[in-house]
Design an enzyme around this catalytic site. Structure first.
Site, mmCIF file in Angstrom:
data_model
loop_
_atom_site.group_PDB
_atom_site.id
_atom_site.type_symbol
_atom_site.label_atom_id
_atom_site.label_comp_id
_atom_site.label_asym_id
_atom_site.label_seq_id
_atom_site.Cartn_x
_atom_site.Cartn_y
_atom_site.Cartn_z
ATOM 1 N N SER A 144 -0.944 64.898 7.644
ATOM 2 C CA SER A 144 -2.279 64.796 8.659
ATOM 3 C C SER A 144 -2.669 64.986 9.910
ATOM 4 C CB SER A 144 -2.408 63.145 8.572
ATOM 5 O OG SER A 144 -1.979 62.409 7.000
HETATM 6 N N1 SAM Z 1 3.583 61.803 5.695
HETATM 7 C C1 SAM Z 1 3.004 62.408 5.599
HETATM 8 C C2 SAM Z 1 3.610 63.619 6.671
HETATM 9 O O1 SAM Z 1 4.145 63.126 7.610
HETATM 10 O O2 SAM Z 1 3.635 64.651 6.226
HETATM 11 C C3 SAM Z 1 2.034 63.685 4.527
HETATM 12 C C4 SAM Z 1 1.687 62.406 3.095
HETATM 13 S S1 SAM Z 1 0.608 63.475 2.586
HETATM 14 C C5 SAM Z 1 -1.116 62.852 3.774
HETATM 15 C C6 SAM Z 1 0.643 62.130 1.398
HETATM 16 C C7 SAM Z 1 1.969 61.983 0.380
HETATM 17 O O3 SAM Z 1 1.673 61.204 -0.069
HETATM 18 C C8 SAM Z 1 2.070 63.697 -0.871
HETATM 19 O O4 SAM Z 1 3.547 64.223 -0.088
HETATM 20 C C9 SAM Z 1 1.719 62.579 -1.622
HETATM 21 O O5 SAM Z 1 2.729 64.047 -2.949
HETATM 22 C C10 SAM Z 1 2.099 61.126 -0.993
HETATM 23 N N2 SAM Z 1 2.565 60.340 -2.536
HETATM 24 C C11 SAM Z 1 1.351 60.323 -2.979
HETATM 25 N N3 SAM Z 1 1.006 59.805 -4.497
HETATM 26 C C12 SAM Z 1 2.328 59.001 -3.874
HETATM 27 C C13 SAM Z 1 3.171 58.362 -4.989
HETATM 28 N N4 SAM Z 1 2.955 57.235 -6.187
HETATM 29 N N5 SAM Z 1 4.476 57.570 -4.412
HETATM 30 C C14 SAM Z 1 5.270 58.638 -3.155
HETATM 31 N N6 SAM Z 1 4.173 59.507 -2.479
HETATM 32 C C15 SAM Z 1 2.718 59.464 -2.967
#
Ligand code: SAM
Length: 218
Positions: free
Chosen positions: A60
């Protein structure tokens, strides 16, 4: 490396009103964002924008992360669950905010990204963050209850298991929206028993939260 760029970005985030809490500013100063992005994007690490990290996912924008962390009101020694580990950057910031006695778990559904996040956390000295592969919409019951839960992908509504796994007095923050263009940053406080207070804290834009209590996989 990139110290001047990091300092200048933080000055802008303070000036624009995204950052105000000293402890959050201090955490941003300590965690090197350029170590959490792919090699070819390091020069963009201190520009205020989201960056691709592979598999269609993003780290993000710093201003959005500032909103997330300031709204979550993290305290020393807390036990925190993050949903969506991605690059591991948010989890490292959380680890700074809860201190060495705090505990941080982060769940990622894409195994390759969990590995990327784990490697980034290791090389920057945050091995104490636990990276788990799984569906974070179900929470992480074996380590519950949580003082704080941070969701970093957008669900159509707040997944029920996450509220159940919050401690009384605990807080959860998440992007919620029925459409990828119209999302709201929500902060939920669990008062007592089943009583919860929900605050809407502005609009935002996140990748989808995919899972049992999120969006269905294509
Ligand atoms: N927090 C992260 C960082 O510091 O880089 C960025 C997160 S990115 C905006 C959102 C993440 O949520 C993605 O890596 C995606 O694969 C993951 N995601 C989506 N649905 C999910 C789920 N049900 N459980 C775990 N991770 C999930």
């Amino acid at each position: 490396m990139y110290e001047k760029e990091r300092e200048e970005l933080l000055e802008r985030l303070v000036k624009w009103g995204y950052l105000s809490k000293p402890e959050v500013i201090e955490a941003f100063k300590k965690v090197p964002r350029h170590e959490f992005v792919p090699n070819n994007l390091k020069n963009y690490a201190y520009v205020d924008q989201p960056l691709p990290i592979g598999h269609g996912q993003t780290i993000s924008a710093p201003s959005m992360i500032a909103i997330m962390l300031e709204s979550l009101e993290l305290e020393l020694d807390q036990k925190v669950l993050e949903i969506g580990a991605g690059s591991g950057y948010n989890a490292a910031l959380i680890a700074e905010l809860v201190g060495p006695k705090g505990r941080v778990f982060t769940i990622e559904r894409i195994a390759e990204l969990a590995e990327f996040g784990r490697a980034n956390l290791k090389k920057t000295g945050y091995e104490r963050v636990h990276v788990v592969v799984g569906d974070g919409t179900c929470g992480y019951k074996r380590e519950a209850p949580w003082d704080r839960i941070l969701v970093t992908a957008c669900a159509p509504e707040i997944p029920k298991p996450l509220v159940e796994q919050l401690k009384t007095g605990g807080k959860l923050a998440a992007p919620v929206g029925q459409h990828y263009m119209f999302q709201t940053w929500m902060v939920v406080e669990k008062r007592s028993g089943k009583e919860i207070r929900v605050r809407e804290c502005g609009s935002c834009s996140f990748v989808p939260l995919v899972g049992k209590y999120g969006w269905k996989e294509d």
